[in-house]
Design a protein around this motif. Structure first.
Motif, PDB file in Angstrom:
ATOM      1  N   LYS A 165       9.902   0.124  -2.314  1.00  0.00           N
ATOM      2  CA  LYS A 165       9.134   0.142  -3.564  1.00  0.00           C
ATOM      3  C   LYS A 165      10.068   0.440  -4.727  1.00  0.00           C
ATOM      4  O   LYS A 165      10.915   1.323  -4.644  1.00  0.00           O
ATOM      5  N   GLU A 185       6.314   0.701  -8.588  1.00  0.00           N
ATOM      6  CA  GLU A 185       5.480   0.724  -7.376  1.00  0.00           C
ATOM      7  C   GLU A 185       5.220  -0.673  -6.800  1.00  0.00           C
ATOM      8  O   GLU A 185       4.275  -0.877  -6.040  1.00  0.00           O
ATOM      9  N   ASN A 196       6.063  -3.568  -4.218  1.00  0.00           N
ATOM     10  CA  ASN A 196       6.653  -3.626  -2.881  1.00  0.00           C
ATOM     11  C   ASN A 196       7.571  -4.849  -2.789  1.00  0.00           C
ATOM     12  O   ASN A 196       7.152  -5.969  -3.040  1.00  0.00           O
TER      13      ASN A 196
END
Length: 135
Positions: free
Chosen positions: A120, A124, A126
């Motif tokens: 991450k 935030e 991925n």
């Protein structure tokens, strides 16, 4: 007779290649354009079979700068054989931002392998890196 000598030479070359340590180029791009690549010489990694080992990677963002990404998960295996990795590797940020080490990798046979790393970023998001290679 010449044919048996040629067969012996061919068999010897095949046998040598079967026991050689495979060298693969490790490089994968996330869906957000980040690049993960091996930091071994010439971006090639000697991948031992049936030995636990580590990989060293560098991750860079779209502009080529070191990318800071919090390691999450390591998965993978042999898709054609429908089995995962024989170990539970872990990956960690190394000494500086953008540099990472994956410990505990093991590949127990020749064939097509996959290693999938996820991390991450500071927003935030991925990032998933899929390494596909033949041993």
């Amino acid at each position: 007779m010449i044919w048996p000598q040629r067969l012996i030479i061919l068999f010897g070359l095949t046998l040598h290649n079967a026991f050689a340590t495979p060298s693969v180029k490790l490089e994968a791009v996330s869906e957000f354009g980040w690049l993960a690549q091996s930091v071994q010489p010439a971006t090639e990694l000697q991948v031992p079979i049936n030995q636990i080992h580590s990989w060293h990677l560098q991750i860079t963002g779209k502009k080529g700068k070191a990318a800071d990404c919090r390691p999450q998960q390591v998965s993978g295996g042999m898709p054609a054989h429908r089995h995962g990795l024989p170990t539970q590797p872990q990956w960690h940020q190394d000494i500086k931002a953008g540099w990472y080490r994956i410990d505990g990798l093991k590949f127990q046979m020749p064939g097509a392998w996959q290693v999938i790393l996820s991390c991450k970023d500071d927003r935030e998001r991925n990032h998933e890196f899929i390494f596909e290679f033949m041993l």
